[in-house]
Design a protein around this motif. Structure first.
Motif, mmCIF file in Angstrom:
data_model
loop_
_atom_site.group_PDB
_atom_site.id
_atom_site.type_symbol
_atom_site.label_atom_id
_atom_site.label_comp_id
_atom_site.label_asym_id
_atom_site.label_seq_id
_atom_site.Cartn_x
_atom_site.Cartn_y
_atom_site.Cartn_z
ATOM 1 N N THR A 1 -33.303 100.986 24.307
ATOM 2 C CA THR A 1 -33.896 100.111 25.242
ATOM 3 C C THR A 1 -33.020 98.994 25.768
ATOM 4 N N ALA A 2 -31.941 98.799 25.343
ATOM 5 C CA ALA A 2 -30.933 97.743 25.812
ATOM 6 C C ALA A 2 -29.848 98.289 26.799
ATOM 7 N N VAL A 3 -29.788 99.832 26.894
ATOM 8 C CA VAL A 3 -28.782 100.459 27.557
ATOM 9 C C VAL A 3 -29.395 100.494 29.202
ATOM 10 N N ASN A 4 -28.381 100.076 30.100
ATOM 11 C CA ASN A 4 -28.292 100.082 31.465
ATOM 12 C C ASN A 4 -28.006 101.412 32.049
ATOM 13 N N PHE A 5 -26.746 101.786 31.606
ATOM 14 C CA PHE A 5 -26.153 103.246 31.823
ATOM 15 C C PHE A 5 -25.267 103.696 31.030
ATOM 16 N N VAL A 6 -24.866 104.948 30.986
ATOM 17 C CA VAL A 6 -24.075 105.359 29.951
ATOM 18 C C VAL A 6 -22.915 106.419 30.983
ATOM 19 N N ARG A 7 -21.683 106.233 30.633
ATOM 20 C CA ARG A 7 -20.723 106.902 31.421
ATOM 21 C C ARG A 7 -19.834 107.567 30.552
ATOM 22 N N GLU A 8 -19.608 108.891 30.666
ATOM 23 C CA GLU A 8 -18.544 109.553 29.851
ATOM 24 C C GLU A 8 -16.901 109.289 30.422
ATOM 25 N N VAL A 9 -16.122 108.808 29.546
ATOM 26 C CA VAL A 9 -14.937 108.490 30.292
ATOM 27 C C VAL A 9 -13.856 109.724 29.870
ATOM 28 N N GLY B 1 -18.897 112.726 19.636
ATOM 29 C CA GLY B 1 -17.791 113.045 19.718
ATOM 30 C C GLY B 1 -16.833 112.665 20.712
ATOM 31 N N GLU B 2 -17.513 112.334 21.876
ATOM 32 C CA GLU B 2 -16.963 112.294 23.098
ATOM 33 C C GLU B 2 -16.888 110.609 23.241
ATOM 34 N N THR B 3 -15.890 110.383 24.093
ATOM 35 C CA THR B 3 -15.693 108.712 24.375
ATOM 36 C C THR B 3 -16.570 108.353 25.663
ATOM 37 N N ILE B 4 -17.327 107.267 25.451
ATOM 38 C CA ILE B 4 -18.342 106.910 26.368
ATOM 39 C C ILE B 4 -18.171 105.188 26.650
ATOM 40 N N GLN B 5 -18.776 105.005 27.680
ATOM 41 C CA GLN B 5 -18.919 103.672 28.118
ATOM 42 C C GLN B 5 -20.685 103.573 27.905
ATOM 43 N N VAL B 6 -20.972 102.265 27.410
ATOM 44 C CA VAL B 6 -22.521 101.817 27.496
ATOM 45 C C VAL B 6 -22.560 100.542 28.041
ATOM 46 N N ALA B 7 -23.494 100.396 29.003
ATOM 47 C CA ALA B 7 -23.732 99.047 29.500
ATOM 48 C C ALA B 7 -24.887 98.509 29.319
ATOM 49 N N THR B 8 -25.006 97.341 28.793
ATOM 50 C CA THR B 8 -26.077 96.595 28.503
ATOM 51 C C THR B 8 -26.068 95.377 29.434
ATOM 52 N N ASP B 9 -27.095 94.573 29.651
ATOM 53 C CA ASP B 9 -27.192 93.361 30.155
ATOM 54 C C ASP B 9 -26.069 92.470 30.200
ATOM 55 N N ASN B 10 -25.441 92.444 29.126
ATOM 56 C CA ASN B 10 -24.338 91.502 28.769
ATOM 57 C C ASN B 10 -23.078 92.045 28.435
ATOM 58 N N ASN B 11 -22.916 93.320 27.939
ATOM 59 C CA ASN B 11 -21.769 93.899 27.618
ATOM 60 C C ASN B 11 -21.349 95.351 28.350
#
Length: 69
Positions: free
Chosen positions: A61-69, A16-26
């Motif tokens: 397995t593709a996630v580098n990091f997750v950040r709550e916005v 339900g929260e807004t997050i950012q998800v970083a992968t190698d390409n996005n």
């Protein structure tokens, strides 16, 4: 705040929260809809001039990091 024992459990707390998800390409920003079977489901805006939302599935397995916005 106590940190969950697994990454999946911790992400479920952010549904339900807004997050950012970083992968190698996005870097994808959106509302976390679900975490299930090793996959993150986000509802993200298409961006630019489009006024649409899309569902984005990201394997954990593709996630580098997750950040709550």
């Amino acid at each position: 705040m106590d940190f969950a024992t697994t990454f999946e459990e911790q992400l479920r707390r952010l549904i339900g929260e807004t997050i950012q998800v970083a992968t190698d390409n996005n870097l994808i920003e959106g509302r976390l809809i679900d975490v299930e079977d090793g996959t993150i489901e986000l509802r993200a805006e298409a961006g630019g001039y489009e006024r649409e939302t899309r569902t984005v599935l990201i394997p954990l397995t593709a996630v580098n990091f997750v950040r709550e916005v």
